[in-house]
Each structure stands twice: as C-alpha cells, then as structure tokens.
Design a protein around this motif. Sequence first.
Motif, PDB file in Angstrom:
ATOM      1  N   SER A   1       0.832  -1.211   0.000  1.00 49.28           N
ATOM      2  CA  SER A   1       0.000   0.000   0.000  1.00 49.28           C
ATOM      3  C   SER A   1       0.865   1.259   0.000  1.00 49.28           C
ATOM      4  O   SER A   1       0.593   2.216  -0.734  1.00 49.28           O
ATOM      5  N   GLU A   2       1.901   1.265   0.836  1.00 53.08           N
ATOM      6  CA  GLU A   2       2.803   2.407   0.859  1.00 53.08           C
ATOM      7  C   GLU A   2       3.494   2.596  -0.487  1.00 53.08           C
ATOM      8  O   GLU A   2       3.654   3.723  -0.955  1.00 53.08           O
TER       9      GLU A   2
ATOM     10  N   ASN B   1       1.124   4.178  -3.039  1.00 51.37           N
ATOM     11  CA  ASN B   1       1.014   5.618  -2.786  1.00 51.37           C
ATOM     12  C   ASN B   1       2.292   6.353  -3.156  1.00 51.37           C
ATOM     13  O   ASN B   1       2.254   7.418  -3.765  1.00 51.37           O
ATOM     14  N   HIS B   2       3.423   5.783  -2.787  1.00 50.78           N
ATOM     15  CA  HIS B   2       4.730   6.409  -3.023  1.00 50.78           C
ATOM     16  C   HIS B   2       5.028   6.544  -4.526  1.00 50.78           C
ATOM     17  O   HIS B   2       5.500   7.586  -4.974  1.00 50.78           O
TER      18      HIS B   2
END
Length: 182
Positions: free
Chosen positions: A152-153, A156-157
């Motif tokens: 998930s990170e 987004n990143h």
Amino acid sequence: MEDRRTALKIALAKVASGDEAAMGILYDQTNRVLYGSILRIVRSRGRAEEILQDVYMKIWRRAGTYRSDKGNPITWLCAIARNSAIDVVRREGRMTEIGDDVLENFADDAKPADDWLCDMEDQEALRKCIETLRSDHRTSIRLAYFEGYTQSELANHIGVPIGTIKSWISRGLMGLKGCLGG
C-alpha cells in the motif's frame, strides 16, 4: 569472510545451549549490521534501538532453530531484524526522523553503508540479478524488501494501483528466482 561465518555459527550454537558469553560475542559481531538494517526501515534511532533489543531477545529464544544447511548465520539474523522492523512499521506507522542522506552515511565497520544485505556473497549475487530486472520491478522490490515499504505504501509512493505493485513484485521475484537458480 569464512572465518566470520564460522565464528557466528559457533556463537549461535552456543547461544542455543544457553551460553550468555556467546550471546555477548554474537552481539559484538552483529549489532552494527542489524542496527543499520533496522534503522533503514524504521528511520528513527530510538525505535531502532528498541527493536534491536527485541531482536536479540528473539535470537536468544530462537537460536536453536538456526540451520546452517539452510543459509548463512548473518542472513538469518538480518531476516529476524528486518522482519521485526517491518512489523513495527506496519503496526505503528513509518516515521521520517532520519532522512536518506543520514542513512547513506551510517557506517558499519564490517561493510560499506551501500550494502543492503548482510552477507556479502549473497548480496553480490542478488545485486547482479536485481540489475537484470525491469526498472519498475527493481524499484518495487528494493523499496519493499530493503526499505520495508508495504504494498500500500509503495502504491502511494510510486503513484500506481496496488494491483500493479503486486504484479511488479511478483514478476520481479520470479525473475530473481530464475537468476539466482532457485
């Protein structure tokens, strides 16, 4: 290199039998490498120090499960450290107390700060294989496995859907498996 590996195997075997002095030797030989690995993921000195203490407690309890025929001792120790750091980040969130510029300068007496893996032989083979991957696969794997980003990170990143991240990581890992002869 082989002498260090042998010394770690002996220390782990002694730790497995409850030898506190061997635990001290193991700590002296590995704490900077493990701390650096944890710090790269959690990005907070205080958190990294706390996690390192927990890691050595886990090593004390689990030393008997180490199998030298399955891998090098430092790789096993680093996996415990890395997984512990990732667990904390997933549970408590990522901090940005320390920037990449500080991490690049974090010195380890045994190895250059650029080395992402704890075992030099494994690191060199993996580095060569990672360089053969597509850029998006390579970046996703580096961030996920060496810096502890969740999928998930990463999504987004990088700014792509999570399904794309999962696909990139999966394909990249298949490429690495083939390259490394797994």
